[in-house]
Scaffold this motif. Structure first.
Motif, mmCIF file in Angstrom:
data_model
loop_
_atom_site.group_PDB
_atom_site.id
_atom_site.type_symbol
_atom_site.label_atom_id
_atom_site.label_comp_id
_atom_site.label_asym_id
_atom_site.label_seq_id
_atom_site.Cartn_x
_atom_site.Cartn_y
_atom_site.Cartn_z
ATOM 1 N N LEU A 134 0.892 -1.161 -0.045
ATOM 2 C CA LEU A 134 0.207 0.000 -0.017
ATOM 3 C C LEU A 134 0.908 1.321 0.117
ATOM 4 C CD1 LEU A 134 -2.619 -0.803 2.656
ATOM 5 C CD2 LEU A 134 -3.009 -0.823 0.276
ATOM 6 N N GLU A 135 0.615 2.336 -0.739
ATOM 7 C CA GLU A 135 1.175 3.593 -0.630
ATOM 8 C C GLU A 135 0.603 4.513 0.292
ATOM 9 O OE1 GLU A 135 4.050 4.076 -2.275
ATOM 10 O OE2 GLU A 135 4.059 2.654 -3.638
ATOM 11 N N PRO A 136 1.535 5.215 1.015
ATOM 12 C CA PRO A 136 0.823 5.986 2.117
ATOM 13 C C PRO A 136 0.134 7.363 1.410
ATOM 14 C CG PRO A 136 3.280 6.301 1.752
ATOM 15 C CD PRO A 136 2.770 5.082 1.210
ATOM 16 N N THR A 137 -0.971 7.950 2.036
ATOM 17 C CA THR A 137 -1.266 9.055 1.564
ATOM 18 C C THR A 137 -0.256 10.280 2.192
ATOM 19 O OG1 THR A 137 -3.629 8.420 2.136
ATOM 20 C CG2 THR A 137 -3.469 10.790 1.696
ATOM 21 N N SER A 138 0.377 10.149 3.146
ATOM 22 C CA SER A 138 1.367 11.168 3.458
ATOM 23 C C SER A 138 2.228 10.483 4.428
ATOM 24 C CB SER A 138 0.587 12.515 4.005
ATOM 25 O OG SER A 138 -0.383 12.199 5.261
ATOM 26 N N GLY A 139 3.400 11.411 4.721
ATOM 27 C CA GLY A 139 4.265 10.653 5.720
ATOM 28 C C GLY A 139 5.401 10.058 4.719
ATOM 29 N N THR A 140 6.416 9.430 5.621
ATOM 30 C CA THR A 140 7.660 8.940 5.152
ATOM 31 C C THR A 140 8.074 7.496 5.771
ATOM 32 O OG1 THR A 140 9.392 10.104 6.221
ATOM 33 C CG2 THR A 140 8.585 10.861 4.024
#
Length: 241
Positions: A51-57
């Motif tokens: 899954l790819e995050p919406t924000s953050g690292t």
């Protein structure tokens, strides 16, 4: 080894994970603990970019994982899941060899590694190498799933409810084996579970989550004796009743 900073994942208007931050040191086992829907599996799946995050690292060894191709990233991360996911038409040897084969390891090296892992996991190679998944018990399949995750000797292993499909007796036995396995003692591990006893037994630290947020991160002793808030205190009080 792994640094997660202000991680958020939205599904529509729902925040499955919200502003989650924590670090996992090299060789450490951090357990993501919580009830269903708390965001622990979503967090785990962002570490290997399922899954790819919406924000953050997310950083691994100081490198933002978004700068790495997903397939390249996953080759350095072992992944063990509850339902194992063995290929039914592959032999046990072929299942374990999946990632080393993709990485173009020499055939002799793959064979040596496969035999060594089966021996470590108490599956005699002469008995199991040429069997198929349907011929194995649930506990045996789980061991093969772990062997496959470890076959390319990845420095990081992710585990999503790895013992959840097993009966309680088999589950307890395999947990003990996992804890004592030398192969895992030198890995960096992030594991998801909803089982408090499992978290306490296997985790160096526990990240307790609820409603997509980290409620407290610490050792089992810290969570029990110095709970950060009412949720943490209530969560463990309920588990003991």
């Amino acid at each position: 080894m792994i640094r997660i900073s202000q991680l958020t994942k939205m599904f529509g208007s729902v925040a499955a994970v919200h502003d989650v931050s924590f670090r996992v040191a090299e060789g450490e086992t951090v357990v993501l603990l919580g009830t269903s829907g708390c965001g622990k599996t979503t967090t785990l799946n962002m570490i290997n970019r399922l899954l790819e995050p919406t924000s953050g690292t997310i950083e691994v060894n100081g490198r933002d994982i978004r700068s790495v191709k997903p397939e390249e990233l996953r080759r350095g991360i072992g992944y063990v899941i509850q339902h194992i996911g063995l290929f039914p038409h592959y032999t046990i040897a072929e299942n374990i060899a999946t990632v080393p084969h993709l990485l173009k390891y020499e055939k002799s090296a793959i064979q040596h590694r496969t035999v060594a892992l089966l021996e470590q996991l108490h599956l005699p190679p002469e008995t199991f190498l040429h069997k198929y998944p349907h011929e194995l018990s649930g506990g045996q399949r789980q061991r093969v799933g772990l062997a496959r995750a470890l076959a390319a000797d990845p420095p990081i292993v992710l585990m999503d409810e790895p013992f959840g499909a097993l009966d309680p007796i088999t589950r307890a036995g395999i947990r003990r084996e996992f804890r004592e396995l030398e192969e895992l003692k030198r890995k960096t591990i992030v594991m998801v579970t909803h089982d408090v006893a499992e978290a306490f037994e296997l985790g160096d630290r526990i990240c307790l989550m609820d409603a997509g947020k980290v409620q407290q991160l610490g050792t089992a002793k810290e969570l029990l004796l110095t709970p950060a808030n009412t949720f943490v205190r209530t969560f463990f009080a309920q588990d003991r009743t």
